[in-house]
Design a protein around this motif. Sequence first.
Motif, PDB file in Angstrom:
ATOM      1  N   ALA A   1      42.912  33.409  40.913  1.00 62.13           N
ATOM      2  CA  ALA A   1      41.889  33.341  40.204  1.00 62.13           C
ATOM      3  C   ALA A   1      42.242  32.582  38.786  1.00 62.13           C
ATOM      4  O   ALA A   1      43.362  33.062  38.603  1.00 62.13           O
ATOM      5  N   GLN A   2      41.516  31.885  38.018  1.00 61.70           N
ATOM      6  CA  GLN A   2      42.176  31.355  36.581  1.00 61.70           C
ATOM      7  C   GLN A   2      41.244  31.792  35.680  1.00 61.70           C
ATOM      8  O   GLN A   2      40.101  31.988  35.605  1.00 61.70           O
ATOM      9  N   VAL A   3      42.010  32.049  34.561  1.00 61.41           N
ATOM     10  CA  VAL A   3      41.296  32.321  33.329  1.00 61.41           C
ATOM     11  C   VAL A   3      41.900  31.524  32.377  1.00 61.41           C
ATOM     12  O   VAL A   3      43.256  31.412  31.986  1.00 61.41           O
ATOM     13  N   GLN A   4      41.017  30.772  31.654  1.00 59.92           N
ATOM     14  CA  GLN A   4      41.405  29.706  30.712  1.00 59.92           C
ATOM     15  C   GLN A   4      41.517  30.409  29.186  1.00 59.92           C
ATOM     16  O   GLN A   4      40.391  30.759  28.775  1.00 59.92           O
TER      17      GLN A   4
ATOM     18  N   GLY B   1      44.517  43.447  46.759  1.00 59.49           N
ATOM     19  CA  GLY B   1      44.567  43.667  45.406  1.00 59.49           C
ATOM     20  C   GLY B   1      45.329  42.582  44.714  1.00 59.49           C
ATOM     21  O   GLY B   1      45.888  41.733  45.359  1.00 59.49           O
ATOM     22  N   CYS B   2      45.293  42.497  43.495  1.00 61.70           N
ATOM     23  CA  CYS B   2      46.250  41.617  42.547  1.00 61.70           C
ATOM     24  C   CYS B   2      47.711  41.975  42.663  1.00 61.70           C
ATOM     25  O   CYS B   2      48.286  43.293  42.578  1.00 61.70           O
ATOM     26  N   LYS B   3      48.400  40.925  42.901  1.00 66.21           N
ATOM     27  CA  LYS B   3      50.083  41.333  43.298  1.00 66.21           C
ATOM     28  C   LYS B   3      50.798  40.800  42.001  1.00 66.21           C
ATOM     29  O   LYS B   3      51.693  41.253  42.154  1.00 66.21           O
TER      30      LYS B   3
ATOM     31  N   VAL C   1      51.155  32.178  34.858  1.00 68.78           N
ATOM     32  CA  VAL C   1      50.909  31.605  33.725  1.00 68.78           C
ATOM     33  C   VAL C   1      51.176  30.093  33.436  1.00 68.78           C
ATOM     34  O   VAL C   1      52.334  29.458  33.460  1.00 68.78           O
ATOM     35  N   HIS C   2      50.204  28.920  33.617  1.00 71.68           N
ATOM     36  CA  HIS C   2      50.362  27.668  33.104  1.00 71.68           C
ATOM     37  C   HIS C   2      50.087  27.129  32.021  1.00 71.68           C
ATOM     38  O   HIS C   2      48.911  27.418  31.232  1.00 71.68           O
ATOM     39  N   VAL C   3      50.657  26.432  31.440  1.00 65.39           N
ATOM     40  CA  VAL C   3      50.652  25.846  30.135  1.00 65.39           C
ATOM     41  C   VAL C   3      50.281  24.458  30.018  1.00 65.39           C
ATOM     42  O   VAL C   3      51.030  23.702  30.777  1.00 65.39           O
TER      43      VAL C   3
ATOM     44  N   MET D   1      46.108  24.704  25.839  1.00 69.20           N
ATOM     45  CA  MET D   1      45.325  25.517  26.934  1.00 69.20           C
ATOM     46  C   MET D   1      46.189  26.114  27.753  1.00 69.20           C
ATOM     47  O   MET D   1      47.304  25.804  28.340  1.00 69.20           O
ATOM     48  N   VAL D   2      45.985  27.432  28.014  1.00 69.63           N
ATOM     49  CA  VAL D   2      46.996  28.378  28.777  1.00 69.63           C
ATOM     50  C   VAL D   2      46.031  29.016  30.064  1.00 69.63           C
ATOM     51  O   VAL D   2      44.697  29.347  29.734  1.00 69.63           O
ATOM     52  N   VAL D   3      46.366  28.758  31.086  1.00 66.26           N
ATOM     53  CA  VAL D   3      45.604  29.359  32.312  1.00 66.26           C
ATOM     54  C   VAL D   3      46.385  30.383  32.978  1.00 66.26           C
ATOM     55  O   VAL D   3      47.618  29.975  33.601  1.00 66.26           O
ATOM     56  N   VAL D   4      45.985  31.640  32.906  1.00 65.95           N
ATOM     57  CA  VAL D   4      46.725  32.434  33.817  1.00 65.95           C
ATOM     58  C   VAL D   4      45.993  32.471  35.258  1.00 65.95           C
ATOM     59  O   VAL D   4      44.753  32.609  35.311  1.00 65.95           O
ATOM     60  N   HIS D   5      46.859  32.747  36.203  1.00 68.96           N
ATOM     61  CA  HIS D   5      46.390  32.737  37.766  1.00 68.96           C
ATOM     62  C   HIS D   5      46.574  34.463  38.115  1.00 68.96           C
ATOM     63  O   HIS D   5      47.665  34.849  38.170  1.00 68.96           O
TER      64      HIS D   5
END
Length: 433
Positions: free
Chosen positions: A114-117, A155-157, A161-163, A172-176
């Motif tokens: 899942a991505q969070v921008q 569950g979430c394992k 974090v992508h920059v 923009m930072v994108v958390v997976h």
Amino acid sequence: MTLDSSLPKFRTLTPADRLEHLAQKLPLSKDDLRLVAEPGALPLETADSMIENVIGKFELPYAVAGYFQINGKDVLVPMAVEEPSVVAAASYMAKLVRANGGFHTSSSGPIMRAQVQIMNLQDPYGARHAILQQHQDIIDIANSRDKVLLGLGGGCKDIEVHVFPDTARGAMVVVHLIVDVRDAMGANTVNTMAEAVAGRLEQITGGRVRLRILSNLADLRLARAHLRLTPELLQTSEYSGVDVINGIVDAYEFAAVDPYRAATHNKGIMNGIDPIVVATGNDWRAVEAGAHAYACRSGHYTSLSTWEIAGNGDLVGTLEMPMPLGLVGGATKTHPLAQLSLKILNVASAQELAEISVAVGLAQNLAALRALSTEGIQRGHMALHARNIALLAGAKGDDIAWVAQKMVEARDVRADLATELLQKKSTLNGDNA
Ligand SMILES: CC(C)(COP(=O)([O-])OP(=O)([O-])OC[C@H]1O[C@@H](n2cnc3c(N)ncnc32)[C@H](O)[C@@H]1OP(=O)([O-])[O-])[C@@H](O)C(=O)NCCC(=O)NCCSC(=O)C[C@@](C)(O)CC(=O)[O-]
Ligand SMILES: NC(=O)C1=CN([C@@H]2O[C@H](COP(=O)(O)OP(=O)(O)OC[C@H]3O[C@@H](n4cnc5c(N)ncnc54)[C@H](OP(=O)(O)O)[C@@H]3O)[C@@H](O)[C@H]2O)C=CC1
């Protein structure tokens, strides 16, 4: 009972007799059989709860491909598809491959992203470190939202974090969120988690969270299949096995280097996969999106499969691709025919379903490459498409097979010819009357 997935002469039977034949091979109940044989498998009330503005139901042909043997286990493959020759081609290749040990498959875990921008950041690399420092907190928040999944070992394992330091809208930072979704396709599951962690990510970074959604590039959820065929199994009266194998490998190289060809080559693979995705009530847009994004992962759109010649001259085919399929969630549980398809497939996990789908995709790719690199696609495909053309021209009942047969004999399958043949036939019938 141990299933034998061979279906000799199955094509010569009527749909009702085919179903009867399946009932002898599979533990299907009377209700299961009624579901296929009678109209109304999907009650209108259920359809109305599945999507919006429902006015009815849209039907597709529902078939079974035979002969598949995967990791030593025989499997019958339900396929819902509108295109002629797909089911025949899959069955034919499965028949050849089974004579040489069948398909061998494996898969990664059922892991989705899942991505969070996060926007409005002055120090994106600092934000990345701050997030990673709090990674366990973020994982715990994500997992607080799905106790059922956690109880099943999912569950979430982990997080990544992508920059993107310099987009047109600033850093923009994108958390997976890396989530084991077990037997679900997992979109809703991971979307809920992504929304749950958003507030905490804003707290940690001081940024503004925008999108919170799964990625359809499911590159951590891969399924793989491979097969091996001897030249003897591929030879025909017109082509030697060595020539067929060389033709298939030449065709593969074409797709490997040229995206125009790769798109069609991969469409041929999806010919095998999409009908299973539809028949099991899964999300075919998600599978398609993942497949084509994965085919482009090197920056160059290319073949999803590989074809090569082993040291002993055998043809070796492999396919590895994202396969986000579920046994629960979406329409898999709500559509009665999706449930029946899963029963026919007799799968115990979403991974098993993913592996079967990839094996069928590889079989379908082989069928197309074999036909294309030898006699061409039209003979086999058009012979089966001829029945569609006859229908298009208005043929009914026995006339459908008669018109199709005449066009195949003439090696000329055209709508205007079908109309002409039909007219001739009705004149003849009129004369006889
Ligand atoms: C179509 C065949 C299989 C005929 O091939 P054939 O040599 O005429 O087949 P056969 O009569 O010798 O039968 C062999 C087996 O095929 C199956 N089979 C054969 N006919 C039927 C039928 N009517 N109904 C059910 N099953 C059938 C069946 O399993 C049968 O064995 P049996 O069970 O009888 O012992 C062959 O020509 C073939 O594989 N062609 C390729 C077809 C194909 O790829 N179709 C996909 C659509 S084209 C496309 O969209 C993709 C493409 C081509 O663009 C992708 C790309 O470019 O890479
Ligand atoms: N971009 C995309 O591809 C998007 C797709 N979608 C759609 O999302 C749907 C799929 O989402 P999905 O999350 O799979 O569906 P659901 O939310 O319907 O089902 C998943 C839930 O089922 C429960 N569950 C029960 N048994 C299991 C099991 N053995 N393994 C895993 N979970 C289990 C879990 O917990 P619990 O019981 O607590 O719910 C899980 O969260 C599809 O309809 C798809 O079209 C939606 C948004 C975007």
